[in-house]
Design a protein around this motif. Sequence first.
Motif, PDB file in Angstrom:
ATOM      1  N   ARG A   1       0.820  -1.214   0.000  1.00 52.80           N
ATOM      2  CA  ARG A   1       0.000   0.000   0.000  1.00 52.80           C
ATOM      3  C   ARG A   1       0.849   1.258   0.000  1.00 52.80           C
ATOM      4  O   ARG A   1       1.771   1.405   0.792  1.00 52.80           O
ATOM      5  CB  ARG A   1      -0.919   0.027   1.230  1.00 52.80           C
ATOM      6  CG  ARG A   1      -1.977  -1.039   1.161  1.00 52.80           C
ATOM      7  CD  ARG A   1      -3.272  -0.626   1.780  1.00 52.80           C
ATOM      8  NE  ARG A   1      -3.876   0.480   1.065  1.00 52.80           N
ATOM      9  CZ  ARG A   1      -5.173   0.774   1.161  1.00 52.80           C
ATOM     10  NH1 ARG A   1      -5.970   0.051   1.913  1.00 52.80           N
ATOM     11  NH2 ARG A   1      -5.669   1.801   0.496  1.00 52.80           N
ATOM     12  N   VAL A   2       0.495   2.173  -0.893  1.00 54.20           N
ATOM     13  CA  VAL A   2       1.075   3.524  -0.884  1.00 54.20           C
ATOM     14  C   VAL A   2      -0.061   4.488  -1.210  1.00 54.20           C
ATOM     15  O   VAL A   2      -1.146   4.056  -1.630  1.00 54.20           O
ATOM     16  CB  VAL A   2       2.192   3.711  -1.947  1.00 54.20           C
ATOM     17  CG1 VAL A   2       3.456   2.972  -1.575  1.00 54.20           C
ATOM     18  CG2 VAL A   2       1.715   3.290  -3.326  1.00 54.20           C
ATOM     19  N   SER A   3       0.156   5.774  -0.991  1.00 56.86           N
ATOM     20  CA  SER A   3      -0.875   6.721  -1.425  1.00 56.86           C
ATOM     21  C   SER A   3      -0.219   8.016  -1.863  1.00 56.86           C
ATOM     22  O   SER A   3       0.927   8.304  -1.502  1.00 56.86           O
ATOM     23  CB  SER A   3      -1.895   6.969  -0.318  1.00 56.86           C
ATOM     24  OG  SER A   3      -1.343   7.766   0.706  1.00 56.86           O
ATOM     25  N   PHE A   4      -0.938   8.759  -2.672  1.00 54.32           N
ATOM     26  CA  PHE A   4      -0.428  10.023  -3.192  1.00 54.32           C
ATOM     27  C   PHE A   4      -1.529  11.070  -3.130  1.00 54.32           C
ATOM     28  O   PHE A   4      -2.715  10.734  -3.239  1.00 54.32           O
ATOM     29  CB  PHE A   4       0.053   9.859  -4.649  1.00 54.32           C
ATOM     30  CG  PHE A   4       1.281   8.993  -4.754  1.00 54.32           C
ATOM     31  CD1 PHE A   4       2.538   9.543  -4.644  1.00 54.32           C
ATOM     32  CD2 PHE A   4       1.161   7.623  -4.918  1.00 54.32           C
ATOM     33  CE1 PHE A   4       3.668   8.741  -4.713  1.00 54.32           C
ATOM     34  CE2 PHE A   4       2.282   6.811  -4.990  1.00 54.32           C
ATOM     35  CZ  PHE A   4       3.545   7.372  -4.882  1.00 54.32           C
ATOM     36  N   PRO A   5      -1.160  12.333  -2.975  1.00 47.26           N
ATOM     37  CA  PRO A   5      -2.176  13.392  -2.943  1.00 47.26           C
ATOM     38  C   PRO A   5      -2.793  13.620  -4.325  1.00 47.26           C
ATOM     39  O   PRO A   5      -2.289  13.086  -5.320  1.00 47.26           O
ATOM     40  CB  PRO A   5      -1.400  14.624  -2.472  1.00 47.26           C
ATOM     41  CG  PRO A   5       0.041  14.310  -2.579  1.00 47.26           C
ATOM     42  CD  PRO A   5       0.208  12.845  -2.782  1.00 47.26           C
TER      43      PRO A   5
ATOM     44  N   SER B   1       8.691   7.161  -8.728  1.00 45.83           N
ATOM     45  CA  SER B   1       9.323   6.694  -7.488  1.00 45.83           C
ATOM     46  C   SER B   1       9.964   5.311  -7.665  1.00 45.83           C
ATOM     47  O   SER B   1      10.585   4.800  -6.741  1.00 45.83           O
ATOM     48  CB  SER B   1       8.308   6.664  -6.343  1.00 45.83           C
ATOM     49  OG  SER B   1       7.483   5.506  -6.424  1.00 45.83           O
ATOM     50  N   LEU B   2       9.796   4.698  -8.853  1.00 49.69           N
ATOM     51  CA  LEU B   2      10.322   3.345  -9.085  1.00 49.69           C
ATOM     52  C   LEU B   2      11.613   3.333  -9.896  1.00 49.69           C
ATOM     53  O   LEU B   2      12.157   2.257 -10.188  1.00 49.69           O
ATOM     54  CB  LEU B   2       9.272   2.492  -9.808  1.00 49.69           C
ATOM     55  CG  LEU B   2       7.936   2.309  -9.071  1.00 49.69           C
ATOM     56  CD1 LEU B   2       6.987   1.444  -9.891  1.00 49.69           C
ATOM     57  CD2 LEU B   2       8.163   1.709  -7.697  1.00 49.69           C
TER      58      LEU B   2
ATOM     59  N   ARG C   1       7.453  -5.661  -8.673  1.00 51.07           N
ATOM     60  CA  ARG C   1       6.740  -5.114  -7.520  1.00 51.07           C
ATOM     61  C   ARG C   1       5.272  -4.900  -7.834  1.00 51.07           C
ATOM     62  O   ARG C   1       4.872  -4.750  -8.983  1.00 51.07           O
ATOM     63  CB  ARG C   1       7.374  -3.775  -7.081  1.00 51.07           C
ATOM     64  CG  ARG C   1       8.721  -3.986  -6.432  1.00 51.07           C
ATOM     65  CD  ARG C   1       9.347  -2.699  -5.955  1.00 51.07           C
ATOM     66  NE  ARG C   1       8.773  -2.223  -4.700  1.00 51.07           N
ATOM     67  CZ  ARG C   1       9.183  -1.125  -4.073  1.00 51.07           C
ATOM     68  NH1 ARG C   1      10.146  -0.387  -4.588  1.00 51.07           N
ATOM     69  NH2 ARG C   1       8.621  -0.742  -2.944  1.00 51.07           N
TER      70      ARG C   1
ATOM     71  N   PHE D   1       1.730  -2.714  -6.281  1.00 50.03           N
ATOM     72  CA  PHE D   1       1.274  -1.646  -5.403  1.00 50.03           C
ATOM     73  C   PHE D   1      -0.247  -1.544  -5.429  1.00 50.03           C
ATOM     74  O   PHE D   1      -0.892  -1.886  -6.425  1.00 50.03           O
ATOM     75  CB  PHE D   1       1.872  -0.302  -5.844  1.00 50.03           C
ATOM     76  CG  PHE D   1       3.359  -0.259  -5.716  1.00 50.03           C
ATOM     77  CD1 PHE D   1       3.947   0.112  -4.521  1.00 50.03           C
ATOM     78  CD2 PHE D   1       4.169  -0.608  -6.780  1.00 50.03           C
ATOM     79  CE1 PHE D   1       5.329   0.136  -4.398  1.00 50.03           C
ATOM     80  CE2 PHE D   1       5.546  -0.582  -6.670  1.00 50.03           C
ATOM     81  CZ  PHE D   1       6.125  -0.211  -5.478  1.00 50.03           C
TER      82      PHE D   1
ATOM     83  N   TYR E   1       4.090  14.988  -1.281  1.00 49.37           N
ATOM     84  CA  TYR E   1       4.723  13.712  -0.947  1.00 49.37           C
ATOM     85  C   TYR E   1       3.760  12.559  -1.090  1.00 49.37           C
ATOM     86  O   TYR E   1       2.583  12.670  -0.742  1.00 49.37           O
ATOM     87  CB  TYR E   1       5.239  13.719   0.506  1.00 49.37           C
ATOM     88  CG  TYR E   1       6.181  14.854   0.771  1.00 49.37           C
ATOM     89  CD1 TYR E   1       7.495  14.802   0.308  1.00 49.37           C
ATOM     90  CD2 TYR E   1       5.746  16.006   1.414  1.00 49.37           C
ATOM     91  CE1 TYR E   1       8.356  15.866   0.489  1.00 49.37           C
ATOM     92  CE2 TYR E   1       6.598  17.083   1.612  1.00 49.37           C
ATOM     93  CZ  TYR E   1       7.899  17.014   1.147  1.00 49.37           C
ATOM     94  OH  TYR E   1       8.746  18.076   1.304  1.00 49.37           O
ATOM     95  N   GLY E   2       4.284  11.415  -1.565  1.00 47.41           N
ATOM     96  CA  GLY E   2       3.570  10.163  -1.427  1.00 47.41           C
ATOM     97  C   GLY E   2       3.735   9.664  -0.002  1.00 47.41           C
ATOM     98  O   GLY E   2       4.568  10.173   0.756  1.00 47.41           O
ATOM     99  N   ARG E   3       2.908   8.686   0.348  1.00 48.77           N
ATOM    100  CA  ARG E   3       2.921   8.205   1.721  1.00 48.77           C
ATOM    101  C   ARG E   3       3.007   6.682   1.743  1.00 48.77           C
ATOM    102  O   ARG E   3       2.267   5.992   1.036  1.00 48.77           O
ATOM    103  CB  ARG E   3       1.605   8.626   2.410  1.00 48.77           C
ATOM    104  CG  ARG E   3       1.417  10.128   2.490  1.00 48.77           C
ATOM    105  CD  ARG E   3       0.418  10.630   1.445  1.00 48.77           C
ATOM    106  NE  ARG E   3       0.452  12.066   1.253  1.00 48.77           N
ATOM    107  CZ  ARG E   3      -0.073  12.927   2.091  1.00 48.77           C
ATOM    108  NH1 ARG E   3      -0.685  12.473   3.142  1.00 48.77           N
ATOM    109  NH2 ARG E   3       0.017  14.209   1.869  1.00 48.77           N
TER     110      ARG E   3
ATOM    111  N   ASP F   1       0.303   6.228   6.468  1.00 49.42           N
ATOM    112  CA  ASP F   1      -1.153   6.202   6.275  1.00 49.42           C
ATOM    113  C   ASP F   1      -1.863   5.455   7.401  1.00 49.42           C
ATOM    114  O   ASP F   1      -2.986   5.799   7.757  1.00 49.42           O
ATOM    115  CB  ASP F   1      -1.502   5.554   4.924  1.00 49.42           C
ATOM    116  CG  ASP F   1      -1.447   6.568   3.787  1.00 49.42           C
ATOM    117  OD1 ASP F   1      -1.450   7.779   4.067  1.00 49.42           O
ATOM    118  OD2 ASP F   1      -1.398   6.144   2.616  1.00 49.42           O
TER     119      ASP F   1
ATOM    120  N   PHE G   1      -8.646  16.340   1.065  1.00 52.90           N
ATOM    121  CA  PHE G   1      -7.342  16.858   0.696  1.00 52.90           C
ATOM    122  C   PHE G   1      -7.493  18.333   0.359  1.00 52.90           C
ATOM    123  O   PHE G   1      -8.351  18.712  -0.445  1.00 52.90           O
ATOM    124  CB  PHE G   1      -6.779  16.117  -0.511  1.00 52.90           C
ATOM    125  CG  PHE G   1      -5.781  15.061  -0.145  1.00 52.90           C
ATOM    126  CD1 PHE G   1      -4.471  15.410   0.157  1.00 52.90           C
ATOM    127  CD2 PHE G   1      -6.149  13.731  -0.079  1.00 52.90           C
ATOM    128  CE1 PHE G   1      -3.533  14.443   0.500  1.00 52.90           C
ATOM    129  CE2 PHE G   1      -5.221  12.752   0.262  1.00 52.90           C
ATOM    130  CZ  PHE G   1      -3.905  13.117   0.559  1.00 52.90           C
TER     131      PHE G   1
ATOM    132  N   SER H   1      -0.237  19.924  -0.250  1.00 56.03           N
ATOM    133  CA  SER H   1      -1.429  19.100  -0.433  1.00 56.03           C
ATOM    134  C   SER H   1      -1.519  18.163   0.767  1.00 56.03           C
ATOM    135  O   SER H   1      -0.624  17.343   0.978  1.00 56.03           O
ATOM    136  CB  SER H   1      -1.299  18.313  -1.744  1.00 56.03           C
ATOM    137  OG  SER H   1      -2.476  17.604  -2.032  1.00 56.03           O
TER     138      SER H   1
END
Lengths: 305, 305
Positions: free
Chosen positions: A59-63, A132-133, A142, A144, B31-33, B38, B149, B164
């Motif tokens: 898990r990742v997240s982005f705005p 980011s990869l 990978r 996600f 930024y990603g998280r 999270d 957001f 953001s």
Amino acid sequence: MAVDEVSSRTDFMRVLLDRRILIASGVPGVYGRGAAFDDVIARVQALIDVLSRRHGAERVSFPPVIPRAVVRRTGYMENFPQLCGSVHAFVGNDDKHPALMDRVREGGDWSEFVSQTDVVLAPAACYPLYPSLTGQLPEGGRLFDLCSFCFRHEPSEDPARMQSFQIRENVRAGSPDDVQRWRARWMEDGKELLASLGLPLKLDTASDPFFGRGGRLMKANQHAQELKFELLVPIWSEAQPTAVASFNYHQEHFGHVFEIRTATGECAHTACIGFGLERVAIALFKQHGLEPERWPAEVRTRLWP
Amino acid sequence: MAVDEVSSRTDFMRVLLDRRILIASGVPGVYGRGAAFDDVIARVQALIDVLSRRHGAERVSFPPVIPRAVVRRTGYMENFPQLCGSVHAFVGNDDKHPALMDRVREGGDWSEFVSQTDVVLAPAACYPLYPSLTGQLPEGGRLFDLCSFCFRHEPSEDPARMQSFQIRENVRAGSPDDVQRWRARWMEDGKELLASLGLPLKLDTASDPFFGRGGRLMKANQHAQELKFELLVPIWSEAQPTAVASFNYHQEHFGHVFEIRTATGECAHTACIGFGLERVAIALFKQHGLEPERWPAEVRTRLWP
């Protein structure tokens, strides 16, 4: 779309707004959401959680805003300039403020007073992930799992074509084989998931809305190479069903742009799968009615186990 | 801020990025998280859920873009033009596309090719709610719970000053008395909540960053009338602590603009309280260390009961 289909869509939208399932903002395609709508989305997300974990996704997240450089480098701005929302801001001083205020108070366009910032609205959840990869992937590649609010500038009265909406995605980066087998498995999983919610579905090849005359060839190529599949639900019309999920194979595109390499040093291939969460929710309300507590027992058991 | 405080902030940011707690995008404040970040936010949200339900708030949500008319009518664009992100899009045809593409490929500013759309980025979660309240409130007013957001154009290297970021808000509309008592109760609740997570806190009056020379009077007025309080945590510095939550009394402002009336026909007063979720998470990582599984037992029990 036939007149009665448009009229059925308009009537349905009116009911969604009357019951505050959605909340009008005055801008087509931009809606607030009542608790019932968000709860359905949260429950659909929980079902996708299970599948994402089964596939082993991280898990990742982005705005909802991403670097402008990403839409520039990936060709998004080239292929979909009509959909991309650029973000601009006032960077002037006290001297320029009064003129800006006059323009704002008149209700006019204030473009000439603002400058372009470094960000644009995310057109899809996965775009900010690829940069980011950069570098070498581990053995096996990978996976996600991510979700974000996306923006596409296509004002429409169709509640299933919002300008600001959430896409829940899974992304795979690795060898061509790994990526294609993963996408094929998700097409089955996604179809099964949505079918279990009582939605009538059709899986079909599809293409993205590439801009202008030059875009025609791109669309034909996507179809011919089966790079994009969509799960379609006849929300308003059998003849023009609505895509609620898509399964996209990008080949080397993002791997090339962001220099992502497999464990054996080749250019990585990528694919993403995405669920349009608002579309799934609207399809469910249309299919089963406006009161989730009255939805068919098997659908309720699946969503609220 | 002293040199060693800036350097401690820079070091901490580097560690957050090295461990992929946050993911750099190339744009300061965007930024990603990673999953750990999270998860902390989700657990803080769960604690706010409990308080919001106890206050009796109704859940609604809004997308990260809101109608341009809202920032115009509320004076946001007048008071904070430097922070507002306007959304612009290409509405040209095939003829204009090649020139746009040349500009994009050069990496240049593409402002001249795009037109202002009907939306801007939400500067706070509550802005799109007020226009939906036009009319008469029920006896006792209304309470809402929402999160979205938000965007503020203030590029900064401070990880606690993102462009953001998510604000979890509660909003109260009703009589002046109801609204003020509710805000006072939330100041206590919010302080207790964050103190239970082991954060050193100070509650103080505050003001918003009103633009330019004319803004000074507005700021002084906010302080004098105690319209804004903030909960401050010394994340980087005792002398310049960071606001992690705010408690804002708008008096008649939104009621007047959007014609919201109390049950007895007077202009409704409103207040909102908001938690800066990323700031709370960063304060926790700074206070308790980079591995949540090693945070103090009482904090862990509170967050992961």
